[in-house]
Design a protein around this motif. Structure first.
Motif, PDB file in Angstrom:
ATOM      1  N   ARG A   1       8.585   7.935   1.694  1.00 50.99           N
ATOM      2  CA  ARG A   1       7.309   7.689   1.031  1.00 50.99           C
ATOM      3  C   ARG A   1       7.465   6.590  -0.004  1.00 50.99           C
ATOM      4  O   ARG A   1       8.519   6.442  -0.620  1.00 50.99           O
ATOM      5  CB  ARG A   1       6.791   8.971   0.362  1.00 50.99           C
ATOM      6  CG  ARG A   1       5.389   8.849  -0.182  1.00 50.99           C
ATOM      7  CD  ARG A   1       4.788  10.163  -0.575  1.00 50.99           C
ATOM      8  NE  ARG A   1       3.383  10.021  -0.901  1.00 50.99           N
ATOM      9  CZ  ARG A   1       2.399  10.009  -0.011  1.00 50.99           C
ATOM     10  NH1 ARG A   1       2.701  10.170   1.266  1.00 50.99           N
ATOM     11  NH2 ARG A   1       1.140   9.856  -0.379  1.00 50.99           N
ATOM     12  N   THR A   2       6.408   5.809  -0.196  1.00 51.02           N
ATOM     13  CA  THR A   2       6.417   4.770  -1.211  1.00 51.02           C
ATOM     14  C   THR A   2       6.194   5.393  -2.589  1.00 51.02           C
ATOM     15  O   THR A   2       5.672   6.507  -2.697  1.00 51.02           O
ATOM     16  CB  THR A   2       5.301   3.744  -0.961  1.00 51.02           C
ATOM     17  OG1 THR A   2       4.029   4.407  -1.077  1.00 51.02           O
ATOM     18  CG2 THR A   2       5.432   3.133   0.428  1.00 51.02           C
ATOM     19  N   PRO A   3       6.567   4.691  -3.661  1.00 52.10           N
ATOM     20  CA  PRO A   3       6.211   5.159  -5.006  1.00 52.10           C
ATOM     21  C   PRO A   3       4.694   5.183  -5.172  1.00 52.10           C
ATOM     22  O   PRO A   3       3.954   4.564  -4.407  1.00 52.10           O
ATOM     23  CB  PRO A   3       6.857   4.117  -5.939  1.00 52.10           C
ATOM     24  CG  PRO A   3       7.939   3.502  -5.118  1.00 52.10           C
ATOM     25  CD  PRO A   3       7.429   3.502  -3.708  1.00 52.10           C
ATOM     26  N   GLU A   4       4.236   5.883  -6.206  1.00 49.80           N
ATOM     27  CA  GLU A   4       2.798   6.013  -6.424  1.00 49.80           C
ATOM     28  C   GLU A   4       2.233   4.802  -7.155  1.00 49.80           C
ATOM     29  O   GLU A   4       1.603   4.906  -8.200  1.00 49.80           O
ATOM     30  CB  GLU A   4       2.513   7.299  -7.217  1.00 49.80           C
ATOM     31  CG  GLU A   4       2.847   8.575  -6.472  1.00 49.80           C
ATOM     32  CD  GLU A   4       2.042   8.700  -5.169  1.00 49.80           C
ATOM     33  OE1 GLU A   4       0.858   8.314  -5.164  1.00 49.80           O
ATOM     34  OE2 GLU A   4       2.610   9.175  -4.179  1.00 49.80           O
ATOM     35  N   THR A   5       2.475   3.623  -6.604  1.00 54.06           N
ATOM     36  CA  THR A   5       1.922   2.392  -7.160  1.00 54.06           C
ATOM     37  C   THR A   5       1.764   1.373  -6.052  1.00 54.06           C
ATOM     38  O   THR A   5       2.515   1.410  -5.065  1.00 54.06           O
ATOM     39  CB  THR A   5       2.832   1.817  -8.269  1.00 54.06           C
ATOM     40  OG1 THR A   5       2.255   0.585  -8.754  1.00 54.06           O
ATOM     41  CG2 THR A   5       4.226   1.526  -7.731  1.00 54.06           C
ATOM     42  N   ASN A   6       0.794   0.486  -6.199  1.00 56.10           N
ATOM     43  CA  ASN A   6       0.581  -0.548  -5.197  1.00 56.10           C
ATOM     44  C   ASN A   6       1.273  -1.853  -5.544  1.00 56.10           C
ATOM     45  O   ASN A   6       1.353  -2.749  -4.701  1.00 56.10           O
ATOM     46  CB  ASN A   6      -0.922  -0.827  -5.029  1.00 56.10           C
ATOM     47  CG  ASN A   6      -1.635   0.284  -4.287  1.00 56.10           C
ATOM     48  OD1 ASN A   6      -1.003   1.204  -3.777  1.00 56.10           O
ATOM     49  ND2 ASN A   6      -2.947   0.220  -4.237  1.00 56.10           N
TER      50      ASN A   6
ATOM     51  N   SER B   1       3.274   6.932   3.665  1.00 55.21           N
ATOM     52  CA  SER B   1       4.504   7.585   4.106  1.00 55.21           C
ATOM     53  C   SER B   1       4.760   7.256   5.567  1.00 55.21           C
ATOM     54  O   SER B   1       3.869   6.812   6.298  1.00 55.21           O
ATOM     55  CB  SER B   1       4.417   9.101   3.916  1.00 55.21           C
ATOM     56  OG  SER B   1       3.360   9.641   4.701  1.00 55.21           O
TER      57      SER B   1
ATOM     58  N   THR C   1      11.158   0.433  -2.430  1.00 56.79           N
ATOM     59  CA  THR C   1       9.903   0.450  -1.681  1.00 56.79           C
ATOM     60  C   THR C   1       9.693   1.779  -0.948  1.00 56.79           C
ATOM     61  O   THR C   1       8.552   2.168  -0.698  1.00 56.79           O
ATOM     62  CB  THR C   1       9.873  -0.695  -0.655  1.00 56.79           C
ATOM     63  OG1 THR C   1      11.051  -0.624   0.171  1.00 56.79           O
ATOM     64  CG2 THR C   1       9.841  -2.040  -1.355  1.00 56.79           C
TER      65      THR C   1
ATOM     66  N   GLN D   1       0.816  -1.206   0.000  1.00 55.88           N
ATOM     67  CA  GLN D   1       0.000   0.000   0.000  1.00 55.88           C
ATOM     68  C   GLN D   1       0.856   1.265   0.000  1.00 55.88           C
ATOM     69  O   GLN D   1       1.889   1.337   0.663  1.00 55.88           O
ATOM     70  CB  GLN D   1      -0.919   0.016   1.224  1.00 55.88           C
ATOM     71  CG  GLN D   1      -1.981  -1.064   1.204  1.00 55.88           C
ATOM     72  CD  GLN D   1      -2.927  -0.921   0.030  1.00 55.88           C
ATOM     73  OE1 GLN D   1      -3.420   0.171  -0.253  1.00 55.88           O
ATOM     74  NE2 GLN D   1      -3.177  -2.015  -0.670  1.00 55.88           N
ATOM     75  N   THR D   2       0.394   2.257  -0.772  1.00 57.29           N
ATOM     76  CA  THR D   2       1.104   3.531  -0.808  1.00 57.29           C
ATOM     77  C   THR D   2       0.924   4.267   0.522  1.00 57.29           C
ATOM     78  O   THR D   2      -0.086   4.107   1.210  1.00 57.29           O
ATOM     79  CB  THR D   2       0.586   4.431  -1.952  1.00 57.29           C
ATOM     80  OG1 THR D   2      -0.830   4.631  -1.774  1.00 57.29           O
ATOM     81  CG2 THR D   2       0.838   3.770  -3.296  1.00 57.29           C
TER      82      THR D   2
ATOM     83  N   TYR E   1       4.474  -4.199  -7.286  1.00 59.35           N
ATOM     84  CA  TYR E   1       5.904  -4.275  -7.559  1.00 59.35           C
ATOM     85  C   TYR E   1       6.215  -5.624  -8.199  1.00 59.35           C
ATOM     86  O   TYR E   1       5.655  -6.650  -7.813  1.00 59.35           O
ATOM     87  CB  TYR E   1       6.717  -4.172  -6.260  1.00 59.35           C
ATOM     88  CG  TYR E   1       6.551  -2.887  -5.496  1.00 59.35           C
ATOM     89  CD1 TYR E   1       7.567  -1.939  -5.450  1.00 59.35           C
ATOM     90  CD2 TYR E   1       5.383  -2.623  -4.786  1.00 59.35           C
ATOM     91  CE1 TYR E   1       7.430  -0.765  -4.727  1.00 59.35           C
ATOM     92  CE2 TYR E   1       5.228  -1.450  -4.066  1.00 59.35           C
ATOM     93  CZ  TYR E   1       6.254  -0.526  -4.045  1.00 59.35           C
ATOM     94  OH  TYR E   1       6.092   0.637  -3.333  1.00 59.35           O
TER      95      TYR E   1
END
Length: 259
Positions: A181-186, A158, A219, A155-156, A188
């Motif tokens: 913060r995670t990338p803007e995608t769920n 921070s 991540t 899950q995206t 990988y």
């Protein structure tokens, strides 16, 4: 002969050899175990990458540990080659670092200190897809190699943390801050490589694999800063790849009628 025909012949020979090997190498004692296996085991994540950008102070990343739990399905547990897939959850770690604080920079400190900063982790779920090859090593012992891909859902969001100290008798000040913060995608994609040994007991087949997981993207990415010092602020960037080694312990229960 055309290029396409040559490729077709090579593929035909390759598939024929695999089919022959499959029919020749059938381990009948492994036919007594279930295709479903219960997976558990620890994971050891690589240290975060730290890039100082300004100032003279930085942080020291540390290796983070976690765990995996789920199941695997082996389509042909008794044959030389097999396809495996499944589902498992993991506790994905966040930033784990040592933060040095120096007394000559902070009047509120009586001596130098090193504080471990560990941000909260979050759960992920994954679907592994691997090709496995195995060979008998002994009476109840087998060796195996496997490789493939993994699809992970994470899950995206921070995470952030800070360190405060007493600046005087009546107040406190923030001396360190970190956020990621995670990338803007769920989702990988990851590469899976590994191998190990299997032991066929009276009650279950235990497959023990050491796996290396390589993500196609980090991540977590973020920044950190040392502030409220006598000298100028220091700061930089931090990135968590999520790459890790994992010990997969998979238990395939023996069918009751075969015990």
């Amino acid at each position: 002969m055309s290029y396409k025909k040559k490729i077709s012949i090579i593929l035909f020979i390759f598939c024929s050899l695999i089919t022959y090997a499959q029919n020749k190498h059938i381990y009948k004692d492994l036919q007594n175990y279930g295709r479903f296996g219960f997976l558990v085991g620890p994971a050891f994540y690589q240290k975060a990458e730290v890039k100082p950008v300004f100032g003279e102070y930085t942080i020291e990343p540390k290796m983070a540990t976690s765990f995996n739990a789920g199941f695997l399905y082996d389509f042909h547990p008794d044959k030389l080659w097999s396809f495996q897939t499944g589902f498992y959850i993991a506790h994905e770690p966040a930033d784990y670092t040592d933060v040095p604080l120096y007394a000559h920079e902070y009047p509120g400190l009586s001596e130098d200190d090193i504080i471990s900063n560990r941000e909260k982790a979050a759960f992920s779920w994954s679907i592994p897809m691997t090709i496995r090859i195995q060979k008998r090593l002994g009476n109840k012992l087998y060796g195996q190699l496997k490789g493939g891909l993994r699809l992970m859902n994470f899950q995206t969001g921070s995470t952030s943390g800070s360190i405060t100290i007493n600046s005087d008798e009546e107040s406190r000040s923030t001396v360190f801050y970190i956020e990621s913060r995670t990338p803007e995608t769920n989702y990988y994609a990851s590469l899976l490589l590994g191998g190990g040994v299997s032991w066929a007991s009276k009650w279950f087949l235990l497959r023990t694999d050491i796996m290396y997981v390589v993500n196609t993207q980090p991540t977590l990415e973020g920044r950190y800063i040392f502030t409220n010092m006598i000298s100028d602020d220091s700061g930089g960037e931090i990135k968590m790849s999520g790459n890790h080694f994992a010990l997969w312990l998979t238990f395939h229960i023996k069918r009751s009628k075969d015990r």
